[in-house]
Design an enzyme around this catalytic site. Sequence first.
Site, short mmCIF file in Angstrom:
data_model
loop_
_atom_site.label_atom_id
_atom_site.label_comp_id
_atom_site.label_asym_id
_atom_site.label_seq_id
_atom_site.Cartn_x
_atom_site.Cartn_y
_atom_site.Cartn_z
N LYS A 91 0.99 -1.32 0.09
CA LYS A 91 0.09 -0.04 -0.04
C LYS A 91 0.74 1.30 0.07
CE LYS A 91 -0.87 0.53 5.12
NZ LYS A 91 -0.08 1.67 5.16
N ASP A 92 2.27 1.22 0.35
CA ASP A 92 3.08 2.30 0.49
C ASP A 92 3.81 2.56 -1.08
OD1 ASP A 92 2.33 2.75 3.07
OD2 ASP A 92 4.07 1.70 3.67
N ARG A 137 -7.92 8.50 3.75
CA ARG A 137 -9.29 7.26 3.71
C ARG A 137 -9.62 6.98 5.04
NH1 ARG A 137 -9.38 2.03 5.53
NH2 ARG A 137 -7.04 2.10 5.83
N ARG A 138 -8.93 6.92 6.28
CA ARG A 138 -9.54 6.72 7.51
C ARG A 138 -10.04 7.86 8.03
NH1 ARG A 138 -3.78 3.63 9.64
NH2 ARG A 138 -4.65 1.55 8.84
N ARG A 155 1.39 10.41 12.92
CA ARG A 155 2.14 9.88 12.15
C ARG A 155 3.22 9.10 13.05
NH1 ARG A 155 5.63 11.76 8.06
NH2 ARG A 155 5.94 9.57 7.69
N ARG A 161 2.75 5.78 17.63
CA ARG A 161 1.28 6.14 17.50
C ARG A 161 0.60 5.71 18.71
NH1 ARG A 161 -0.77 4.50 11.77
NH2 ARG A 161 1.08 3.53 11.58
N CYS A 247 -1.92 10.72 -2.64
CA CYS A 247 -1.76 10.50 -1.05
C CYS A 247 -2.85 11.51 -0.71
CB CYS A 247 -0.36 10.82 -0.50
SG CYS A 247 0.73 9.69 -0.82
#
Length: 315
Positions: A91-92, A137-138, A155, A161, A247
Amino acid sequence: MSTQTSAAQTRYRLGTRRSPLAMAQAEEARARLASAHGIDPAHIEIIAVTASGDRIQDRALAEIGGKALWTKELDAWLAEGEIDFAVHSAKDVETLRPEAFTIGAVLEREDVRDVLIGAQSIAALPVGAVVGTSAPRRAAQLLHARPDCRVVTFRGNVATRLAKLAAGEAQATFLAAAGLKRLGETGTGHPLDAEDWLPAPAQAAILIECRASDDRTRTFLAAVDHAPSRASVRAERALLEGLGGNCHSPIAVLTRHEDAGLHMRAAIYAPDGSERVEAEARFAQDDTVGPARLAAQLLAKASPRVALHFAGAAA
């Protein structure tokens, strides 16, 4: 000479980011490759780099260069021949990649769900809850479901986190179930049903890239390529390409294998969660036109305030 004998006599250099999760993924890739070829894992040397995305922690990724900050150092090493292949969170990895590189393998995909830390469910979040995330998205999904919540930028790696959450910088945050499992944190938080809370494109998949011209390494990596995972990741990356997502673009997608084909449900959002557009499609596993058609369908249904975040809308 057999492939196994050749692999046993050759040493490979595996490039990875230096973060704890990236290192865990590199170790998983090395273990799978060593097992597949019947060789000592020591024949695969792990070479780690601190990526730009790991060095800059105080701003959202979209503000400082996007996904390229996860890959550019490893890309340079790969292009220069300093490493033979690079291991990434799928996904990155940017949707459009240099032609000099190719995906040599996609490892079997892990649990695609997000995990909510700090509450048992989205509905259980306190009214006006402060939720930390740097993922568009989140943030958009949360604000669509709970417009009363407030999003703050979070981040850093998993430990960072969780430490920010413990320090009271937010009341809740999200982490990927696959990342937690790979770090041995399986009891952390509450997984969200992927049918209700669609994951990120290519979430939970480990992707291995090598030079397209390096036939020896491509053959070596092919032994751990998981065809169903490659098919779903390829389809989701084709959806991203069709949408022209970046992004800043809130995109969520869930792909299920059905018989010989794929069933894809996807949604795009306004960044503030005020609008959500969903569509679904079924197509063959090797069909990249199907995801592109689904992308076009989503963009055709989207209002201008949603579509402006997707370059595909101008196509």
